[in-house]
Scaffold this active site. Sequence first.
Site, PDB file in Angstrom:
ATOM      1  N   GLN A   1       9.242 -12.550 -15.975  1.00 12.25           N
ATOM      2  CA  GLN A   1       9.141 -11.135 -15.601  1.00 12.25           C
ATOM      3  C   GLN A   1       9.647 -10.259 -16.754  1.00 12.25           C
ATOM      4  O   GLN A   1      10.558 -10.640 -17.495  1.00 12.25           O
ATOM      5  CB  GLN A   1       9.955 -10.862 -14.345  1.00 12.25           C
ATOM      6  CG  GLN A   1       9.438 -11.625 -13.134  1.00 12.25           C
ATOM      7  CD  GLN A   1       8.094 -11.114 -12.630  1.00 12.25           C
ATOM      8  OE1 GLN A   1       7.132 -10.977 -13.378  1.00 12.25           O
ATOM      9  NE2 GLN A   1       8.041 -10.829 -11.346  1.00 12.25           N
ATOM     10  N   HIS A   2       9.087  -9.044 -16.821  1.00 11.88           N
ATOM     11  CA  HIS A   2       9.434  -8.183 -17.970  1.00 11.88           C
ATOM     12  C   HIS A   2      10.910  -7.775 -17.953  1.00 11.88           C
ATOM     13  O   HIS A   2      11.527  -7.633 -19.016  1.00 11.88           O
ATOM     14  CB  HIS A   2       8.518  -6.945 -17.987  1.00 11.88           C
ATOM     15  CG  HIS A   2       7.100  -7.304 -18.316  1.00 11.88           C
ATOM     16  ND1 HIS A   2       6.025  -6.532 -17.943  1.00 11.88           N
ATOM     17  CD2 HIS A   2       6.577  -8.388 -18.957  1.00 11.88           C
ATOM     18  CE1 HIS A   2       4.912  -7.098 -18.377  1.00 11.88           C
ATOM     19  NE2 HIS A   2       5.211  -8.228 -18.982  1.00 11.88           N
TER      20      HIS A   2
ATOM     21  N   GLU B   1       5.129   1.428 -17.596  1.00  8.45           N
ATOM     22  CA  GLU B   1       4.482   1.662 -16.298  1.00  8.45           C
ATOM     23  C   GLU B   1       4.333   3.150 -15.961  1.00  8.45           C
ATOM     24  O   GLU B   1       3.310   3.566 -15.413  1.00  8.45           O
ATOM     25  CB  GLU B   1       5.274   0.970 -15.186  1.00  8.45           C
ATOM     26  CG  GLU B   1       4.921  -0.494 -14.943  1.00  8.45           C
ATOM     27  CD  GLU B   1       5.597  -1.452 -15.919  1.00  8.45           C
ATOM     28  OE1 GLU B   1       6.335  -0.988 -16.804  1.00  8.45           O
ATOM     29  OE2 GLU B   1       5.337  -2.666 -15.827  1.00  8.45           O
TER      30      GLU B   1
ATOM     31  N   TRP C   1       9.097  -0.687 -15.587  1.00  7.30           N
ATOM     32  CA  TRP C   1       9.389  -0.436 -14.156  1.00  7.30           C
ATOM     33  C   TRP C   1       8.877  -1.631 -13.378  1.00  7.30           C
ATOM     34  O   TRP C   1       7.705  -2.015 -13.526  1.00  7.30           O
ATOM     35  CB  TRP C   1       8.680   0.822 -13.665  1.00  7.30           C
ATOM     36  CG  TRP C   1       9.219   2.122 -14.195  1.00  7.30           C
ATOM     37  CD1 TRP C   1      10.143   2.289 -15.200  1.00  7.30           C
ATOM     38  CD2 TRP C   1       8.886   3.439 -13.741  1.00  7.30           C
ATOM     39  NE1 TRP C   1      10.391   3.624 -15.401  1.00  7.30           N
ATOM     40  CE2 TRP C   1       9.640   4.354 -14.520  1.00  7.30           C
ATOM     41  CE3 TRP C   1       8.019   3.942 -12.767  1.00  7.30           C
ATOM     42  CZ2 TRP C   1       9.545   5.743 -14.342  1.00  7.30           C
ATOM     43  CZ3 TRP C   1       7.936   5.319 -12.585  1.00  7.30           C
ATOM     44  CH2 TRP C   1       8.693   6.204 -13.368  1.00  7.30           C
ATOM     45  N   SER C   2       9.752  -2.240 -12.585  1.00  7.93           N
ATOM     46  CA  SER C   2       9.330  -3.366 -11.746  1.00  7.93           C
ATOM     47  C   SER C   2      10.196  -3.382 -10.495  1.00  7.93           C
ATOM     48  O   SER C   2      11.065  -2.517 -10.344  1.00  7.93           O
ATOM     49  CB  SER C   2       9.503  -4.679 -12.521  1.00  7.93           C
ATOM     50  OG  SER C   2      10.875  -4.908 -12.810  1.00  7.93           O
ATOM     51  N   ILE C   3       9.924  -4.324  -9.621  1.00 11.82           N
ATOM     52  CA  ILE C   3      10.772  -4.462  -8.430  1.00 11.82           C
ATOM     53  C   ILE C   3      11.441  -5.827  -8.519  1.00 11.82           C
ATOM     54  O   ILE C   3      10.765  -6.849  -8.659  1.00 11.82           O
ATOM     55  CB  ILE C   3       9.973  -4.356  -7.118  1.00 11.82           C
ATOM     56  CG1 ILE C   3       9.365  -2.956  -6.987  1.00 11.82           C
ATOM     57  CG2 ILE C   3      10.872  -4.676  -5.927  1.00 11.82           C
ATOM     58  CD1 ILE C   3       8.702  -2.668  -5.662  1.00 11.82           C
ATOM     59  N   ALA C   4      12.770  -5.836  -8.460  1.00 11.97           N
ATOM     60  CA  ALA C   4      13.538  -7.089  -8.471  1.00 11.97           C
ATOM     61  C   ALA C   4      14.694  -6.928  -7.502  1.00 11.97           C
ATOM     62  O   ALA C   4      15.405  -5.925  -7.532  1.00 11.97           O
ATOM     63  CB  ALA C   4      14.052  -7.382  -9.881  1.00 11.97           C
ATOM     64  N   ARG C   5      14.871  -7.922  -6.654  1.00 11.68           N
ATOM     65  CA  ARG C   5      15.856  -7.824  -5.571  1.00 11.68           C
ATOM     66  C   ARG C   5      17.289  -7.776  -6.093  1.00 11.68           C
ATOM     67  O   ARG C   5      17.593  -8.327  -7.149  1.00 11.68           O
ATOM     68  CB  ARG C   5      15.675  -8.996  -4.610  1.00 11.68           C
ATOM     69  CG  ARG C   5      16.205 -10.317  -5.160  1.00 11.68           C
ATOM     70  CD  ARG C   5      15.740 -11.523  -4.362  1.00 11.68           C
ATOM     71  NE  ARG C   5      16.583 -12.680  -4.693  1.00 11.68           N
ATOM     72  CZ  ARG C   5      16.156 -13.937  -4.646  1.00 11.68           C
ATOM     73  NH1 ARG C   5      14.917 -14.229  -4.285  1.00 11.68           N
ATOM     74  NH2 ARG C   5      16.977 -14.935  -4.944  1.00 11.68           N
TER      75      ARG C   5
ATOM     76  N   GLU D   1      12.636 -15.182   1.331  1.00  4.08           N
ATOM     77  CA  GLU D   1      11.687 -14.749   0.304  1.00  4.08           C
ATOM     78  C   GLU D   1      10.243 -14.681   0.754  1.00  4.08           C
ATOM     79  O   GLU D   1       9.919 -14.929   1.931  1.00  4.08           O
ATOM     80  CB  GLU D   1      11.808 -15.674  -0.936  1.00  4.08           C
ATOM     81  CG  GLU D   1      12.561 -15.030  -2.101  1.00  4.08           C
ATOM     82  CD  GLU D   1      11.903 -13.763  -2.643  1.00  4.08           C
ATOM     83  OE1 GLU D   1      12.522 -13.106  -3.475  1.00  4.08           O
ATOM     84  OE2 GLU D   1      10.791 -13.399  -2.232  1.00  4.08           O
TER      85      GLU D   1
HETATM   86  C1  LIG Z   1       6.803  -5.596  -4.048  1.00  6.50           C
HETATM   87  C2  LIG Z   1       7.891  -6.586  -4.374  1.00  6.50           C
HETATM   88  C3  LIG Z   1       7.812  -7.262  -5.602  1.00  6.50           C
HETATM   89  C4  LIG Z   1       8.812  -8.204  -5.952  1.00  6.50           C
HETATM   90  C5  LIG Z   1       9.902  -8.417  -5.083  1.00  6.50           C
HETATM   91  C6  LIG Z   1      10.002  -7.751  -3.832  1.00  6.50           C
HETATM   92  C7  LIG Z   1       8.971  -6.825  -3.483  1.00  6.50           C
HETATM   93  C8  LIG Z   1       8.984  -6.053  -2.187  1.00  6.50           C
HETATM   94  C9  LIG Z   1      11.253  -8.128  -2.992  1.00  6.50           C
HETATM   95  C10 LIG Z   1      11.195  -7.818  -1.520  1.00  6.50           C
HETATM   96  C11 LIG Z   1      12.462  -7.455  -3.623  1.00  6.50           C
HETATM   97  C12 LIG Z   1      11.394  -9.631  -3.078  1.00  6.50           C
HETATM   98  C13 LIG Z   1      11.518 -10.178  -4.485  1.00  6.50           C
HETATM   99  O1  LIG Z   1      10.858 -11.415  -4.579  1.00  6.50           O
HETATM  100  N1  LIG Z   1      10.881  -9.333  -5.483  1.00  6.50           N
HETATM  101  C14 LIG Z   1      10.992  -9.707  -6.813  1.00  6.50           C
HETATM  102  C15 LIG Z   1       9.853  -9.576  -7.645  1.00  6.50           C
HETATM  103  N2  LIG Z   1       9.855 -10.006  -8.946  1.00  6.50           N
HETATM  104  C16 LIG Z   1      11.007 -10.538  -9.441  1.00  6.50           C
HETATM  105  O2  LIG Z   1      11.020 -10.924 -10.689  1.00  6.50           O
HETATM  106  N3  LIG Z   1      12.161 -10.649  -8.687  1.00  6.50           N
HETATM  107  C17 LIG Z   1      12.202 -10.232  -7.372  1.00  6.50           C
HETATM  108  O3  LIG Z   1      13.269 -10.294  -6.745  1.00  6.50           O
HETATM  109  N4  LIG Z   1       8.750  -8.918  -7.165  1.00  6.50           N
HETATM  110  C18 LIG Z   1       7.470  -8.987  -7.937  1.00  6.50           C
HETATM  111  C19 LIG Z   1       7.462  -8.100  -9.163  1.00  6.50           C
HETATM  112  O4  LIG Z   1       7.821  -6.774  -8.827  1.00  6.50           O
HETATM  113  C20 LIG Z   1       6.070  -8.106  -9.748  1.00  6.50           C
HETATM  114  O5  LIG Z   1       5.808  -9.423 -10.208  1.00  6.50           O
HETATM  115  C21 LIG Z   1       5.913  -7.122 -10.912  1.00  6.50           C
HETATM  116  O6  LIG Z   1       4.664  -7.299 -11.500  1.00  6.50           O
HETATM  117  C22 LIG Z   1       6.980  -7.334 -11.976  1.00  6.50           C
HETATM  118  O7  LIG Z   1       6.814  -6.287 -12.926  1.00  6.50           O
HETATM  119  P1  LIG Z   1       6.578  -6.657 -14.472  1.00  6.50           P
HETATM  120  O8  LIG Z   1       7.626  -7.654 -14.851  1.00  6.50           O
HETATM  121  O9  LIG Z   1       5.183  -7.218 -14.537  1.00  6.50           O
HETATM  122  O10 LIG Z   1       6.695  -5.325 -15.192  1.00  6.50           O
HETATM  123  K   LIG Z   2       5.346  -3.757 -13.292  1.00  6.76           K
HETATM  124 MN   LIG Z   3       5.792  -4.507 -16.972  1.00  3.67          MN
END
Ligand SMILES: Cc1cc2c3c(c1C)C(C)(C)C[C@@H](O)N3c1c(nc(O)[nH]c1=O)N2C[C@H](O)[C@H](O)[C@H](O)COP(=O)(O)O
Ligand SMILES: [K+]
Ligand SMILES: [Mn+2]
Length: 500
Positions: free
Chosen positions: A190-191, A232, A169-173, A281
């Site tokens: 990123q994972h 996660e 589970w992660s956040i990616a735009r 960004e």
């Molecule tokens: C809270 C938050 C985190 C992220 C993002 C946003 C928010 C609000 C956007 C507004 C969408 C902007 C964008 O930059 N975005 C984003 C992102 N990581 C990416 O690879 N790609 C993305 O587009 N992260 C960061 C990742 O969520 C973290 O690095 C997380 O740790 C990844 O999870 P994991 O790979 O470690 O499991």
């Molecule tokens: K994560």
């Molecule tokens: Mn992860």
Amino acid sequence: YSTPPPHLDFRAFVSALRSDNDLADIDAEVDPRLEVAAITRRAYELQSKAPLFNNVKGAHDGLFRILGASGGLSSDPQYPYRRLARHVGLPPTSSLGDFIDTMLSAKGKEPIPPVHVGTGPCKEHKLFGDNIDLTKLPAPLLNKADGGNYIQTMGINIVQHPTKPWVNWSIARAMVLDKTRLVGLIMKPQHIARIYEQWEESGKDMPFAIALGAPPIAVMVSSMPLPEGVTESEYVGALCGEPLELVKCETNDLYVPARSEIVIEGTLSITERAKEGPFGEMHGYSFLDEESVQPIYNVKAITYRGGNAILPISVPGRATGPDETHTLIGTLASAEIRQLLQENGLPVLNVFTPYETQVIWAAVQIDRKKLWTLKTNAEDFCRRIGDLIFRRKCGMQIHRLLIVGDDIDPFNFKDVIWSYASRCRPGMDEYHFEDVAAYGLVPYMSHGPGTKVTGGKVVANCLLPHEYNQEQLWVTCDFENGYPEEIKEKVLRRWTEFGL
Ligand SMILES: Cc1cc2c3c(c1C)C(C)(C)C[C@@H](O)N3c1c(nc(O)[nH]c1=O)N2C[C@H](O)[C@H](O)[C@H](O)COP(=O)(O)O
Ligand SMILES: [K+]
Ligand SMILES: [Mn+2]
């Protein structure tokens, strides 16, 4: 359904913000084309209440209302972190340190796997096939330079490794591409990108789900760089001391939080790509020459909660009033960095990425008495810390580490910059790393003078040489440290009498 606590149910979270007087219900019609985002951006910058747009122009059939700044600083000047605290069930008076301690509190605990339930609020409405038209949804345009309408900025991207029992589970735009397709950033290391590569090798498109308006504590863990292989949702369970309730997707075998507001599901193509961005960004820039070509999300179903589902959005930009890319990404990376340093026996008390540095820097607070026992020096100590952090994913987004003493509060930038400005000698106290992975989105990397994907990292020693082996040889000249207790008490007692 019985109403669960705010950290487990987005709608309860919204009600909690409303009862905290930290939410503005906006019932007037607002345009998702720029107007919603401009209001949200200003809300971050003024640290005002979180705007809930109940009447979004173009919304229909319960899709959708929009909540901005769910992770911004709260409007309560006394307790700026209460909105973050609400995400994890902490009291409103909590500090950032309490928040980081809470996010790390499940480390070493047994994971608690989620439980699967038959149905839930996110299943109240379902759209398939021709009923899906993403271009008819009021997906917001977040910045005048954006290349598309970013419907996904605060949802959880759910993907599963093709052969290992790892669900990430992660956040990616992701932005709307056309009627049934999104396109979104899939960025190494990123994972989601690691797992996507495994699907590419397997020759099959990757099933995905994006859970928008997911339980707030799940959004926090999704934004946290937990170690590779950690599922996660199990860490969320360990944090809560109880399993999360998930329901199965309609069109694939992934599971999503039952109480999500909106679920978008389908497959991420391993062959089809499209131009993605530009996107305003996390460092406060939107480069007009951004040439990002990314995988296409083929949407197979949209399910959503009744009662006018709410789409949470993040509008990244300058951290003059931090947004979720600072309060979540920065703070949660700080947590993992602290964990890594402490696990390796370093005398680290806390780590924090100051918002004033756009979370590109991280201050590492050292217990100086313990430092003495290491019988080390600045060069060895800083190189050891840099080697640990800059060669791990949790340090991916950090380009400068500031090594500060325990007299410095890492959450107080005035403390941090005072020690950097006065104790870090240029040309001798900074240790550079050019052979480590860089964070490509940092402007001086993507549009800077040197290499783009490696280097540009540094550890700044903000401890004077004698602090490595003895008590500090100075008295700090401020009210707190420069005067004996009885003088300070007398001054405080008579302060109002003096009319100051
Ligand atoms: C809270 C938050 C985190 C992220 C993002 C946003 C928010 C609000 C956007 C507004 C969408 C902007 C964008 O930059 N975005 C984003 C992102 N990581 C990416 O690879 N790609 C993305 O587009 N992260 C960061 C990742 O969520 C973290 O690095 C997380 O740790 C990844 O999870 P994991 O790979 O470690 O499991
Ligand atoms: K994560
Ligand atoms: Mn992860």
